[in-house]
Write a protein that holds these residues in place. Structure first.
Motif, mmCIF file in Angstrom:
data_model
loop_
_atom_site.group_PDB
_atom_site.id
_atom_site.type_symbol
_atom_site.label_atom_id
_atom_site.label_comp_id
_atom_site.label_asym_id
_atom_site.label_seq_id
_atom_site.Cartn_x
_atom_site.Cartn_y
_atom_site.Cartn_z
ATOM 1 N N HIS A 175 5.724 0.313 11.128
ATOM 2 C CA HIS A 175 5.599 1.765 11.302
ATOM 3 C C HIS A 175 6.944 2.454 11.489
ATOM 4 O O HIS A 175 7.021 3.683 11.451
ATOM 5 C CB HIS A 175 4.697 2.084 12.492
ATOM 6 N N ASN A 176 8.002 1.697 11.739
ATOM 7 C CA ASN A 176 9.359 2.251 11.719
ATOM 8 C C ASN A 176 10.341 1.101 11.514
ATOM 9 O O ASN A 176 10.007 -0.072 11.678
ATOM 10 C CB ASN A 176 9.699 3.060 12.979
ATOM 11 N N GLU A 231 10.313 -1.597 2.921
ATOM 12 C CA GLU A 231 9.318 -1.024 3.822
ATOM 13 C C GLU A 231 9.585 0.451 4.068
ATOM 14 O O GLU A 231 8.668 1.284 4.071
ATOM 15 C CB GLU A 231 9.302 -1.784 5.147
ATOM 16 N N ASP A 233 8.580 2.407 0.978
ATOM 17 C CA ASP A 233 7.123 2.500 0.839
ATOM 18 C C ASP A 233 6.542 3.515 1.811
ATOM 19 O O ASP A 233 5.688 4.336 1.442
ATOM 20 C CB ASP A 233 6.483 1.125 1.066
ATOM 21 N N ARG A 234 6.990 3.456 3.061
ATOM 22 C CA ARG A 234 6.457 4.404 4.049
ATOM 23 C C ARG A 234 6.849 5.831 3.679
ATOM 24 O O ARG A 234 6.053 6.768 3.842
ATOM 25 C CB ARG A 234 6.943 4.048 5.457
ATOM 26 N N SER A 245 4.234 8.908 2.828
ATOM 27 C CA SER A 245 4.358 10.178 3.534
ATOM 28 C C SER A 245 4.511 11.334 2.553
ATOM 29 O O SER A 245 3.911 12.405 2.734
ATOM 30 C CB SER A 245 5.566 10.120 4.482
ATOM 31 N N VAL A 265 3.523 6.556 9.183
ATOM 32 C CA VAL A 265 2.764 5.653 8.317
ATOM 33 C C VAL A 265 2.746 4.242 8.895
ATOM 34 O O VAL A 265 3.779 3.728 9.340
ATOM 35 C CB VAL A 265 3.384 5.619 6.898
ATOM 36 N N ASP A 266 1.561 3.625 8.899
ATOM 37 C CA ASP A 266 1.405 2.198 9.187
ATOM 38 C C ASP A 266 1.248 1.484 7.853
ATOM 39 O O ASP A 266 0.403 1.866 7.032
ATOM 40 C CB ASP A 266 0.171 1.936 10.052
ATOM 41 N N LEU A 267 2.031 0.433 7.638
ATOM 42 C CA LEU A 267 2.102 -0.227 6.337
ATOM 43 C C LEU A 267 1.777 -1.714 6.445
ATOM 44 O O LEU A 267 2.234 -2.385 7.367
ATOM 45 C CB LEU A 267 3.517 -0.057 5.761
ATOM 46 N N LYS A 298 2.464 -4.303 3.735
ATOM 47 C CA LYS A 298 3.045 -4.464 2.408
ATOM 48 C C LYS A 298 2.375 -5.584 1.629
ATOM 49 O O LYS A 298 2.249 -5.519 0.400
ATOM 50 C CB LYS A 298 4.548 -4.715 2.537
ATOM 51 N N ALA A 302 -1.769 1.216 3.201
ATOM 52 C CA ALA A 302 -1.106 1.964 4.261
ATOM 53 C C ALA A 302 -2.074 2.987 4.852
ATOM 54 O O ALA A 302 -3.047 3.392 4.203
ATOM 55 C CB ALA A 302 0.138 2.671 3.738
ATOM 56 N N ALA A 329 -1.669 6.755 6.610
ATOM 57 C CA ALA A 329 -0.799 7.869 6.967
ATOM 58 C C ALA A 329 -1.503 8.719 8.021
ATOM 59 O O ALA A 329 -2.672 9.085 7.856
ATOM 60 C CB ALA A 329 -0.478 8.717 5.740
#
Length: 237
Positions: A17-18, A24, A27-28, A32, A97-99, A101, A106, A108
């Motif tokens: 998420h960060n 990553e 993608d996030r 978003s 965003v939680d991802l 991969k 994901a 959002a």
């Protein structure tokens, strides 16, 4: 007990998420960017750009006034509502965003305020509703373009709190207990005002510290793990 968000952890599983790798982060960022099309494109009637934010097939969304429906049907209903005078806009207050991969999936989470303008009984007023837009996103191959990209597959909202705003700073309508009592804390004034316009407003959408909130987080986790969240989201095709 005062209506509030639970003090307990709502999402025990920690996702990307960060920070993380460059892939990553990109993608996030892409997820978003895609979901920001809801407040920007929809509010401006940029329907082609808005539709491009969603999966080509199988997309399903929920709103208070439209119920649950396919994205293409929702766009047509939105056009009709706008032509009839519905004036709904959105303020984005931040998106994270939680991802996962490995699954190309994901979630959002967009902090927003729905703001709708009403003119009823000669009084002009707004209803503001603070909430979280939840987008269930996936990386997919477009049949139309042959390109791979992130799209939103499902959309549902967690309604947090709402309020009536007198446009002139003085005058606001009075809603009876019967009008607002059928809607949960979170969107009771928005629901009652929309019902006065003739909309059939849903009464069981997720709000703070409700069963719907619990199901939403279970649906998010199911989606990120590669499962089917439709039953948890209440989708009936």
């Amino acid at each position: 007990m005062v209506y509030n968000i639970t003090e307990k952890e709502t999402q025990p599983t920690v996702r990307s998420h960060n920070n993380g790798s460059t892939e990553e982060l990109l993608d996030r960022f892409a997820v978003s960017e895609v979901v920001k099309g809801w407040p920007l494109y929809r509010d401006a009637s940029e329907w082609n750009n808005y539709r491009d934010c969603f999966s080509e097939e199988g997309t399903y969304i929920f709103t208070t006034w439209s119920g649950g429906m396919d994205i293409d049907e929702f766009i047509e209903v939105s056009k009709q509502g706008r032509a009839n005078g519905d004036f709904i806009m959105h303020r984005e207050c931040g998106t994270l965003v939680d991802l996962n991969k490995t699954r190309d999936r994901a979630i959002a989470k967009m902090k927003t305020t729905i703001t709708q303008r009403f003119v009823q009984d000669g009084v002009t007023f707004d209803v503001d509703c603070d909430n979280r837009f939840i987008f269930f996103c996936q990386r997919e191959l477009s049949k139309a373009t042959g390109q791979t990209g992130w799209k939103a597959r499902y959309y549902k909202v967690i309604y947090e709190k709402d309020r009536i705003i007198p446009v002139d700073g003085k005058n606001a309508p009075v809603f009876t207990n019967e009008e607002i009592g059928i809607y949960p804390e979170g969107y009771k004034y928005l629901g009652a005002a929309q019902a006065r316009l003739g909309h059939k407003v849903m009464t069981d959408l997720p709000t703070l510290n409700s069963e719907g909130l619990t199901k939403m987080y279970r649906a998010m986790d199911t989606w990120l793990e590669g499962g089917d969240p439709e039953a948890l989201l209440g989708i009936k095709r």
